[in-house]
Design a protein around this motif. Structure first.
Motif, short mmCIF file in Angstrom:
data_model
loop_
_atom_site.label_atom_id
_atom_site.label_comp_id
_atom_site.label_asym_id
_atom_site.label_seq_id
_atom_site.Cartn_x
_atom_site.Cartn_y
_atom_site.Cartn_z
N CYS A 114 34.96 40.75 49.25
CA CYS A 114 35.68 39.63 48.61
C CYS A 114 35.48 38.34 49.40
O CYS A 114 35.32 37.26 48.81
N ILE A 153 30.69 31.75 45.41
CA ILE A 153 31.72 31.09 44.60
C ILE A 153 31.66 29.58 44.75
O ILE A 153 31.86 28.84 43.76
N THR A 188 42.97 45.83 41.70
CA THR A 188 42.34 44.60 41.19
C THR A 188 41.92 43.66 42.31
O THR A 188 41.39 42.58 42.03
N ASN A 234 36.12 32.42 35.28
CA ASN A 234 36.64 32.31 36.64
C ASN A 234 38.01 31.65 36.67
O ASN A 234 38.91 32.08 37.41
N TYR A 253 40.54 34.13 35.50
CA TYR A 253 40.86 35.12 36.54
C TYR A 253 41.74 34.53 37.62
O TYR A 253 42.74 35.14 38.04
N THR A 254 41.40 33.29 38.03
CA THR A 254 42.14 32.67 39.14
C THR A 254 43.54 32.25 38.73
O THR A 254 44.52 32.48 39.45
N THR A 282 41.06 39.91 33.89
CA THR A 282 40.05 40.74 34.56
C THR A 282 39.22 41.49 33.53
O THR A 282 39.63 41.67 32.38
N ASP A 285 38.55 43.52 37.53
CA ASP A 285 37.93 42.65 38.55
C ASP A 285 37.64 41.29 37.95
O ASP A 285 37.85 41.05 36.76
N ASP A 286 37.17 40.40 38.84
CA ASP A 286 36.79 39.04 38.46
C ASP A 286 35.75 39.11 37.33
O ASP A 286 34.69 39.72 37.47
N THR A 304 33.86 36.80 36.14
CA THR A 304 32.75 35.83 36.22
C THR A 304 31.39 36.50 36.30
O THR A 304 30.47 36.13 35.55
#
Length: 537
Positions: free
Chosen positions: A64, A71, A129, A185, A188-189, A194, A198-199, A201
């Protein structure tokens, strides 16, 4: 293997293909930054793939943190690539690429050293997650990355709308390649959205990656890059000046800046204040670009066209385009001079040909037309649509001409010929024509003349000749013998008429010379041959 891992692997394969396509493309603006954005996206995807394929919690946390290189680097390199490519001018600078690399590395290193300062992550909330409680650096990094993307979107959208043809579709493809992953993204943020826990993106990159690969293969991305309109404006060899309604200069290209009399700080100044350019303002502005000419002292002759900017929302404004036509004008003047010279030469040639034709058709001694010319022009008087009602044809011969030559020389003989020719010309005037038929023989043509009138002419010739004195000649009188034939309309040809007159001349000579005999009137004279009598009327 889980579906998420298959998707992540497909993203990595597509990323590699896209990178290979970009590397093989020409060195177009934005190509290097685009390649780096895909590389950083690849590192981001690799971090997510590593996190999915491991059950070690510490390794997942490290993955991560490692993802932060991608990112930050992915949106920054994409923004630089998109804006550079859309503008279509210079390629991206090395310092720009290095600066983004340093910024991305800084965030990545800060993320990897988070255990020392907890600026990025404070604690792990959900292992499934991989949801964290964030420190202050996390929102700062997101704001920084999103701001760069937003600025690129706004500026790039304007350039995309203004683009034409295949370039517009290329720019739409670049926008789409970042827009959908960015939406994922942000979701997700901000909202915890998700895919496969998960992310989302990297997964969205799978779809946009295929889209980008198609843009490279079919849209000629980086192979046919756009050329920025401002770049075209800069390199135009023709001076271009953009004016507002008050004739103030809004913009001009380097060619216009180099014009004599143009102020160093031209933008904002009034063109009407420059005496050299006042004539430009008289050019009518229209969408069709009406043209006029202006001579700019010391710089040449220009063709001026003024284009109204009203269709583009600049009411009263106009764009002046100046094309230097000095070379063209000089060439036109040279061509005009050559044309005049050629025309003069052609005129001289025509005069020369006319003179040569005239000389070829005249006897150089007497000035009368010769036999050849008579045979060219006289047949129309006897037969055809232009034939006269009657034509008197006389063949006259100077009596004893050989004696003049033998006794007094050829110069005296030439004098006799010239005197006789001048006498014929003066007497005939516009009523007839005289030709030197050969030697001392002359052909006289009297259109629309009766026998009586023709004989009256002959009587005058005899009277004048009898009174003519030839210098140096004391024992020879100047007389002539002649034969006359009256040709009626379309009954005989010229050759037949001349032959009949010649037959009558033979009869005149046989009768003792110094007389004019009419064809067929041989009473008391030696008779001509029977063949000639067949022409009698």
């Amino acid at each position: 293997m889980e579906t998420s891992i298959w998707l992540l692997i497909s993203v990595m394969v597509l990323a590699v293909l896209i990178i290979l396509g970009a590397i093989r493309a020409p060195d177009a603006p934005g190509r290097k930054a685009f390649t780096l954005s895909i590389l950083f996206a690849l590192s981001w995807t690799a971090a997510v793939l590593a996190r999915h394929s491991s059950s070690d919690l510490d390794f997942k946390i490290w993955a991560c943190k490692f993802a932060w290189f991608g990112i930050i680097g992915t949106p920054l390199y994409w923004s630089l690539s998109f804006l550079t490519y859309a503008r279509g001018r210079d390629v991206e600078k090395v310092w720009q690429l290095v600066a983004i690399g340093l910024i991305s590395s800084t965030f990545g290193i800060l993320a990897l050293t988070n255990d020392w300062h907890s600026w990025m992550y404070i604690r792990l909330i959900d292992e499934t997650t991989m949801l964290f409680e964030h420190g202050w650096l996390y929102p700062a990094a997101m704001i920084f990355a999103y701001s760069a993307m937003a600025i690129a979107f706004v500026l790039g959208l304007t350039l995309t709308i203004r683009a034409r043809g295949i370039h517009r579709w290329q720019l739409w493809a670049l926008l789409a390649s970042a827009f959908f992953p960015l939406v994922g993204n942000v979701s997700y943020t901000a909202y915890g959205f998700t895919i496969f826990n998960d992310d989302p993106t990297p997964f969205i990159f799978a779809a946009t990656g295929a889209f980008m690969l198609g843009a490279q293969l079919f849209g000629q991305l980086f192979v046919l890059p756009p050329i920025g309109r401002d770049a075209i404006f800069e390199v135009l060899p023709d001076p271009v000046i953009v004016l507002d309604a008050e004739n103030r200069i809004l913009e001009l290209n380097p060619a216009a800046s180099a014009l004599p009399g143009m102020p160093r700080q031209a933008i904002g100044s009034s063109l009407s204040m420059q005496p050299e350019f006042r004539a430009i303002l008289e050019a009518p502005a229209s969408s069709e670009g009406e043209r006029s000419e202006l001579t700019l002292g010391g710089y040449g002759i220009f063709e001026i066209s003024a284009h109204s900017l009203t269709p583009w929302g600049r009411r009263g404004g106009r764009m002046i385009v100046m094309r230097n036509i000095s070379l063209r004008k000089a060439a036109e003047e040279r061509m005009a001079a050559l044309s005049r010279d050629l025309e003069a030469r052609l005129h001289e040639n025509v005069l020369l040909q006319t003179l040569l034709k005239e000389e070829a058709s005249r006897d150089h001694l007497t000035g009368l037309y010769n036999r050849r010319h008579a045979q060219d022009i006289l047949p129309a008087l006897f037969q055809g649509n232009l034939a006269r009602e009657r034509v008197a044809v006389a063949v006259v011969d100077i009596d004893h001409f050989k004696l003049f030559n033998d006794r007094y020389g050829h110069q005296t003989g030439d004098t006799v010929l010239k005197l006789f020719a001048a006498m014929l010309t003066e007497d005939l005037g516009a009523q007839g024509q005289a030709f030197r038929w050969g030697g001392e023989e002359f052909l006289v043509i009297l259109p629309d003349c009766t026998r009586t009138e023709a004989l009256a002419h002959a009587a005058r010739w005899q009277e004048r000749l009898s009174a003519t004195e030839i210098p140096g000649v004391t024992d020879l009188a100047l007389t002539f013998s002649g034969g006359l034939f009256i040709a009626l309309n379309d009954e005989v040809s010229m050759e037949e008429a001349v032959k009949a007159a010649d037959t009558a001349l033979y009869a005149a000579k046989a009768a003792g010379r110094n007389r004019m005999v009419t064809f067929g009137d041989y009473a008391g004279l030696q008779q001509p041959d029977k063949k000639s009598l067949a022409l009698s009327r």
